[in-house]
Design an enzyme around this catalytic site. Structure first.
Site, mmCIF file in Angstrom:
data_model
loop_
_atom_site.group_PDB
_atom_site.id
_atom_site.type_symbol
_atom_site.label_atom_id
_atom_site.label_comp_id
_atom_site.label_asym_id
_atom_site.label_seq_id
_atom_site.Cartn_x
_atom_site.Cartn_y
_atom_site.Cartn_z
ATOM 1 N N ASP A 7 -46.744 -27.026 -85.050
ATOM 2 C CA ASP A 7 -47.245 -26.727 -86.391
ATOM 3 C C ASP A 7 -48.125 -27.890 -86.813
ATOM 4 O O ASP A 7 -48.076 -28.969 -86.211
ATOM 5 C CB ASP A 7 -46.055 -26.569 -87.355
ATOM 6 C CG ASP A 7 -46.490 -26.104 -88.739
ATOM 7 O OD1 ASP A 7 -47.574 -25.515 -88.866
ATOM 8 O OD2 ASP A 7 -45.731 -26.334 -89.701
ATOM 9 N N SER A 8 -48.919 -27.664 -87.860
ATOM 10 C CA SER A 8 -49.752 -28.744 -88.390
ATOM 11 C C SER A 8 -48.891 -29.885 -88.913
ATOM 12 O O SER A 8 -49.350 -31.012 -88.991
ATOM 13 C CB SER A 8 -50.604 -28.212 -89.537
ATOM 14 O OG SER A 8 -49.774 -27.662 -90.531
ATOM 15 N N TYR A 39 -53.671 -28.416 -92.015
ATOM 16 C CA TYR A 39 -54.719 -27.623 -91.367
ATOM 17 C C TYR A 39 -55.364 -26.659 -92.371
ATOM 18 O O TYR A 39 -56.504 -26.245 -92.183
ATOM 19 C CB TYR A 39 -54.120 -26.761 -90.247
ATOM 20 C CG TYR A 39 -53.834 -27.464 -88.940
ATOM 21 C CD1 TYR A 39 -54.003 -28.837 -88.781
ATOM 22 C CD2 TYR A 39 -53.364 -26.734 -87.846
ATOM 23 C CE1 TYR A 39 -53.705 -29.457 -87.575
ATOM 24 C CE2 TYR A 39 -53.085 -27.345 -86.632
ATOM 25 C CZ TYR A 39 -53.249 -28.699 -86.504
ATOM 26 O OH TYR A 39 -52.960 -29.296 -85.304
ATOM 27 N N CYS A 70 -47.697 -22.263 -86.797
ATOM 28 C CA CYS A 70 -48.627 -22.452 -87.914
ATOM 29 C C CYS A 70 -49.487 -21.204 -88.101
ATOM 30 O O CYS A 70 -50.189 -20.788 -87.176
ATOM 31 C CB CYS A 70 -49.498 -23.664 -87.610
ATOM 32 S SG CYS A 70 -50.783 -23.978 -88.813
ATOM 33 N N ASN A 71 -49.430 -20.624 -89.279
ATOM 34 C CA ASN A 71 -50.248 -19.442 -89.554
ATOM 35 C C ASN A 71 -51.733 -19.754 -89.506
ATOM 36 O O ASN A 71 -52.530 -18.947 -89.036
ATOM 37 C CB ASN A 71 -49.915 -18.876 -90.939
ATOM 38 C CG ASN A 71 -48.757 -17.917 -90.897
ATOM 39 O OD1 ASN A 71 -48.944 -16.744 -90.637
ATOM 40 N ND2 ASN A 71 -47.562 -18.425 -91.112
ATOM 41 N N GLU A 148 -43.772 -30.084 -100.218
ATOM 42 C CA GLU A 148 -43.673 -31.385 -99.552
ATOM 43 C C GLU A 148 -43.192 -32.475 -100.514
ATOM 44 O O GLU A 148 -42.602 -33.463 -100.089
ATOM 45 C CB GLU A 148 -45.019 -31.769 -98.942
ATOM 46 C CG GLU A 148 -45.324 -30.882 -97.744
ATOM 47 C CD GLU A 148 -46.522 -31.325 -96.941
ATOM 48 O OE1 GLU A 148 -47.360 -32.058 -97.481
ATOM 49 O OE2 GLU A 148 -46.603 -30.909 -95.768
ATOM 50 N N CYS A 178 -47.128 -18.451 -94.487
ATOM 51 C CA CYS A 178 -47.210 -19.895 -94.273
ATOM 52 C C CYS A 178 -45.797 -20.386 -94.013
ATOM 53 O O CYS A 178 -44.858 -19.975 -94.707
ATOM 54 C CB CYS A 178 -47.795 -20.590 -95.509
ATOM 55 S SG CYS A 178 -47.716 -22.402 -95.427
ATOM 56 N N THR A 179 -45.644 -21.243 -93.005
ATOM 57 C CA THR A 179 -44.303 -21.680 -92.600
ATOM 58 C C THR A 179 -43.532 -22.415 -93.687
ATOM 59 O O THR A 179 -42.315 -22.475 -93.636
ATOM 60 C CB THR A 179 -44.387 -22.629 -91.389
ATOM 61 O OG1 THR A 179 -45.591 -23.369 -91.461
ATOM 62 C CG2 THR A 179 -44.316 -21.855 -90.104
ATOM 63 N N HIS A 180 -44.247 -23.009 -94.640
ATOM 64 C CA HIS A 180 -43.534 -23.753 -95.679
ATOM 65 C C HIS A 180 -42.854 -22.836 -96.713
ATOM 66 O O HIS A 180 -41.858 -23.210 -97.309
ATOM 67 C CB HIS A 180 -44.495 -24.649 -96.462
ATOM 68 C CG HIS A 180 -44.879 -25.911 -95.767
ATOM 69 N ND1 HIS A 180 -45.609 -25.924 -94.617
ATOM 70 C CD2 HIS A 180 -44.653 -27.215 -96.081
ATOM 71 C CE1 HIS A 180 -45.813 -27.180 -94.255
ATOM 72 N NE2 HIS A 180 -45.250 -27.978 -95.113
#
Lengths: 255, 255
Positions: A7-8, A39, A70-71, A148, A178-180
């Site tokens: 992932d980024s 990213y 990462c999408n 974050e 989005c992974t987050h």
């Protein structure tokens, strides 16, 4: 058989955690490109150059399956991953989500939220429209920095969600592209409860994790290693929030 | 004589705009390292490698003065800039601010807000404490993404400011140690008015601009050129918000 997940940054650790939850013996190599995150607002050419190096690195570490958690990278740089992976099979974050929309009929319109680059690529919109869904997509670039910062329950996060989600009001299904974002799924549910809408929420990280597990052998040694291209101590607390366990990142060559 | 101004992204265009306002004939070469932004949460080693290439690039373009508009780079990578600049003089974002605190006696405690990396370096805290000031510093990493989203008057920005500024309550002077922050100076004023505190606000971008102008000859041709390492169209609108005029960025070699 080791799966290399990248992932980024750290969001992909959530995918790794879902994999581990579904398959406690899975062997996982994780690479977070913290030197180049995010990213989400970089150009495709930049991202392609990063993912090429990361894929080569993970293959050199023994990955026999590559999963792009990462999408953004999946949206605009998957060909570069295929290219660098050679004969090693590659899973992207988008296909499992699109397949879910194909296998089940979700209520529409479908909302899609993600980073600026993912949304701008139109990849989800195009795929879902091909399946006959009506789609409302929206870039929501503040959600990653809010997560974050750890402000999951902060008024700023609620205010950002109010503004973003009101721009795609009327949707019946929401894809978190989005992974987050799964970390604020409860806050997204709270928003819809507050405005009195019923919206089903789908999360690409969980769908990718299921796809990874389907591709792994049933036995493994439960190996886990985490490389970060920039092992800034700031990322440690965040990594543990995603992985839900202590983590010891290894500095990695810059992609 | 051309001044080369650089920043991790677009915030330094605000410094460039202040320079132009003070000195309409100033010749300005601007480099925004949008391929690697944000610097604020990267490690010093990473940032040093970026600024070395950027400095060399600007010197090759004819810069006879280098100004590091980025507080993060000034905090942790100024030696790398000196190194790459050779005989070309270098101005950093921090010295003019510290000198201002030396020349005038500001009321204390002094608050310092900036990115994670700037604050973690302790550079302002150390310098101001040497001058006998009591200092409260705080990393405020969400302010840059909020500004980049254009949400200057958004409830999320006010909520973030509430949380951040309440953590350094009791200060009498506030130093905005990040090039982006002057764009939300009115909102910061509004916070202090709301809580009934009198706080003087200083901004490093304006102080650096004055220092640049002191180092330029009185005549020039008013030349302006803007390179971006990643000329993503997303950055255009933001660049124009900082520069307050249309801008035509040139793709630059990656630092």
């Amino acid at each position: 058989m080791r799966v290399g997940i990248f992932d980024s940054g750290l969001g992909g650790l959530l995918t790794a955690r879902y994999v581990r939850a579904l398959h406690p013996q899975a062997d996982i190599l994780y690479y977070g490109d913290t030197a180049h995150l995010p990213y989400g607002d970089k150009s495709p050419a930049q991202i392609q150059s990063y993912v090429r190096s990361i894929t080569a690195f993970l293959c050199a570490q023994g990955a026999e399956l590559i999963a792009v958690a990462c999408n953004t990278a999946s949206s605009v740089a998957i060909e570069a991953v295929y290219d660098a992976a050679g004969t090693v099979p590659v899973l992207d974050a988008i296909t499992p989500a699109v397949r879910a929309f194909q296998l089940h009929r979700y209520a529409e319109p479908v909302g899609v939220i993600g980073t600026y680059t993912t949304i701008r690529s139109g990849i989800y919109r195009t795929a879902l429209e091909k399946l006959g869904y009506s789609v409302q997509d929206l870039a929501t670039p503040l959600l990653v920095p809010l997560i974050e910062e750890g402000w999951l329950e902060h008024p700023a996060t609620h205010a950002a969600l109010d503004t973003y989600l009101s721009q795609i009001s009327g949707i019946q299904t929401l894809l978190l592209a989005c992974t987050h974002y799964p970390l604020i799924e409860p806050q997204i549910h709270a928003y819809y409860q507050h405005v009195g809408q019923k919206v089903e929420i789908l999360n690409t990280a969980a769908l990718l994790a299921e796809e990874i597990v389907r591709n792994l052998p049933p036995r493994g040694s439960g190996f886990f290693s985490c490389w970060l291209s920039d092992p800034n101590p700031r990322f440690l607390a965040l990594a543990e929030r995603f992985w839900e366990a202590p983590i010891l990142p290894i500095p990695a060559p810059i992609a």
